[in-house]
Design an enzyme around this catalytic site. Structure first.
Site, PDB file in Angstrom:
ATOM      1  CG  HIS A 110      -7.617  24.481   1.469  1.00  0.00           C
ATOM      2  ND1 HIS A 110      -7.472  25.201   2.209  1.00  0.00           N
ATOM      3  CD2 HIS A 110      -8.544  23.690   1.558  1.00  0.00           C
ATOM      4  CE1 HIS A 110      -8.075  24.964   3.153  1.00  0.00           C
ATOM      5  NE2 HIS A 110      -8.834  24.045   2.796  1.00  0.00           N
ATOM      6  CB  SER A 136      -9.453  22.988   6.012  1.00  0.00           C
ATOM      7  OG  SER A 136     -10.470  23.793   5.234  1.00  0.00           O
ATOM      8  CG  ASP A 179      -5.328  27.382   1.152  1.00  0.00           C
ATOM      9  OD1 ASP A 179      -6.326  27.370   0.364  1.00  0.00           O
ATOM     10  OD2 ASP A 179      -5.062  27.331   2.044  1.00  0.00           O
TER      11      ASP A 179
END
Lengths: 397, 397
Positions: B377, B181, B344
């Site tokens: 995610h 991320s 995600d």
């Protein structure tokens, strides 16, 4: 059966002030009038009896002698009953589904009497063309706004008020109930709760039950209102309203109602002002931020924060027929045309498929059609011309 | 080349308080120590010189004599430098990527010296194991917290401080830079800005540029803080902090970091309390609402709202190398292993593909691998064991 509808997305440009109600202006002749329906008394599903319940409504076309040609359109979360036509020829835009409702259109007002009503707790309390009853309304017993003393209402209540309107016109059965998003929720609700009154149902961009994911995302919408101290537990009438929170809430709705194809394609990484680079100060914005914030602020001025929260609650509580998706599947008798947009970020493709599969498993005669575009969810409001073929076929069969 | 990695998702249950840092406890022996790196002076990309910049860091394994075995792990938005191991054997959980970092693991600490540092404006100001410099830090010149007088910092600044740490250890080239991320953003930034120092790059669940859609969604994360009057334009130190807004902001992050497969599968439509039906009162919640709110409230107590806003800004401003995705593609020389999760909801599949295609078009030697799971995610943080094969292969080739 699944129809894939080809064709370019409706391009709406940046008419963000009219936001999700902005449709494509078309040459058409439908001039409509807003009317008000009043119930002296209405008892909610939660058991509270409200006096003088009023909702706005409008209609297109003519009810035939045996009252057998009526179609009901149900509106979306931030919409109202202005589904088609214009109040005056000079209006900037017609009602939101004007592309499919009108003389000679897919829902042909030369043939059908089409009506639509504002829901209870409608968001647009500051719009003179919307009439609704909710927390911002004056409680006849106290002479003051209900605020949070207004009872929790459900999509079932929205439908029950519509049913009273429909019955007041002498209509005993509807040719079709249809609507986008929260209008789809009302459509399934009608079909599950009053199957004898619904000949056909056309839910668009909506599922027959709020799942955990939708419940949680609706909380994201509500969050900025709840933390705005001006909300004051709903007691802001006559004081400063929580418009900062409401504006952010409406910006979130607008964003989730669109798709990245639209934000990326329309705004890219352009700054809101060339002279105020986003890197220079915390408050300096990219264009996409400023467009969404401005749209939210404009809408907040004519909206009510408590009504927003009550709408969120109604959507979170929702299961068609009041129990569950599986239960709805056993109750719905009408053939269903389910129209969806695979890029929808509110009612995602997997959520729509869960509704479709469950209804079919329960014996519902369900047909699916898909629309395309860069807007995702919002395409079910503004890009419906793509679906006119399947709609005509569904009405004719 | 694309690897599809089969296998069930990591199931983390309801350890929501530890939230996105919660990993699967595994038998392992890595006991780590938090250290602090201090720069007497650091000049930001915006041109402000800060004194006494401090960040926490930790390391696993041993730096070899010629300092050629170092790997840098960069943390995600709400994380810190605790990438692997435990501070004490009794710790409830190890660092977030412990499944792939440790003795004999994919990133083998018997072979590599792995380090990780807290970023500037790290969120976890109330965590004794996090050290950072940001708006909540005391400005040595005034003796008071900087608040919004702290300069805007970028992902490039995060990397420049890491570079100073790396160089202070005598390391001139990194075998690998990796992270999930916001850690992926730092990874691309390293590879684009310091190509001579990065042998290989492994961005996970992240793109090489913030597009309009991400910029707008980051505003949704920030919105509840901005409308919380206690935020007070950033001046809340020594007063009531905007924790109501910060808690809602953190709840939004948690929701978007997960996928509907998780919320629906875990919570369904169960009420938070059987005795408080959601239909009975506006404040009564479904379980999914209460779990997310409680997680946000717990995290808010050890987090800082201004740091949250500065992190949002850094992510919104981000383009690897400081200019654009296309520019990054021309600068990155390291082979890249890009690992993503198709479900995600933060860095969506189409955003990841845009990065992959643009980098490849620019000549980057890019390999993709995909992980699966119900978390979307968050699988890039907690389900990385699935990717150990591609990671080993990437490090060995």
């Amino acid at each position: 059966m699944k129809h894939w509808i080809a064709g370019a997305a409706g391009v709406v440009g940046l008419m963000m002030t009219g936001m999700i109600t902005t449709g494509m202006a078309q040459s058409q002749e439908l001039i409509v009038e807003k009317k008000v329906f009043e119930l002296p008394s209405y008892t909610t599903q939660s058991g509270r009896t409200l006096k003088n319940v009023k909702v706005g409504w409008e209609s297109y076309g003519t009810l035939n002698a045996d009252k057998s040609n009526a179609i009901l359109i149900c509106h979306f979360f931030s919409g109202n009953s202005h589904a088609a036509g214009k109040y005056a020829a000079a209006d900037a835009a017609p009602g939101y589904w004007d592309a499919i409702v009108g003389p000679g259109k897919a829902i042909d007002t030369n043939k059908y009497f089409v009506l639509s009503s504002d829901t209870l707790v409608n968001l647009n309390t500051g719009d003179p063309k919307t009439t609704t009853t909710g927390p911002a309304s004056i409680d006849p017993d106290t002479g003051k706004p209900y605020a949070l003393d207004f009872p929790i209402v459900t999509v079932g209540d929205f439908v029950n008020v519509q049913k009273a309107l429909v019955e007041s016109l002498g209509i005993r059965k509807l040719v079709l109930v249809a609507g986008p998003s929260m209008g789809a929720l009302q459509t399934y609700e009608w079909a599950a709760s009053y199957p004898e009154m619904v000949a056909k149902a056309m839910p668009v961009i909506g599922a027959a039950e709020a799942d955990a994911q939708l419940i949680a995302w609706l909380d994201v919408w509500a969050a900025p209102i709840l933390v705005d101290q001006n909300w004051n537990n709903g007691n802001y009438y006559g004081k400063t309203p929580p418009n900062a929170g409401l504006a952010k809430a409406l910006a979130v709705v607008t964003l989730q109602a669109n798709h990245g194809d639209w934000t990326n394609g329309t705004f890219g990484r352009r700054p809101a002002k060339e002279s105020d680079a986003p890197a220079k100060a915390l408050a300096n914005k990219f264009q996409v931020q400023s467009i969404l914030d401005n749209a939210g602020e404009a809408r907040a001025k004519v909206s009510d924060a408590n009504h927003f929260l009550y709408l969120v609650k109604a959507n979170q509580l929702y299961a068609a027929g009041g129990i569950s998706l599986a239960d709805a599947a056993s109750k719905i008798k009408a053939p269903v045309l389910l129209i969806s947009q695979p890029k929808d970020l509110v009612f995602t493709a997997d959520t729509i498929e869960r509704t479709a599969e469950t209804l079919k498993k329960g014996g519902v005669n369900l047909t699916q059609a898909f629309i395309q575009g860069t807007r995702g969810h919002l395409d079910g409001v503004i890009s419906m011309k793509q679906a006119e073929g399947p709609i005509r076929a569904f009405l004719e069969k």
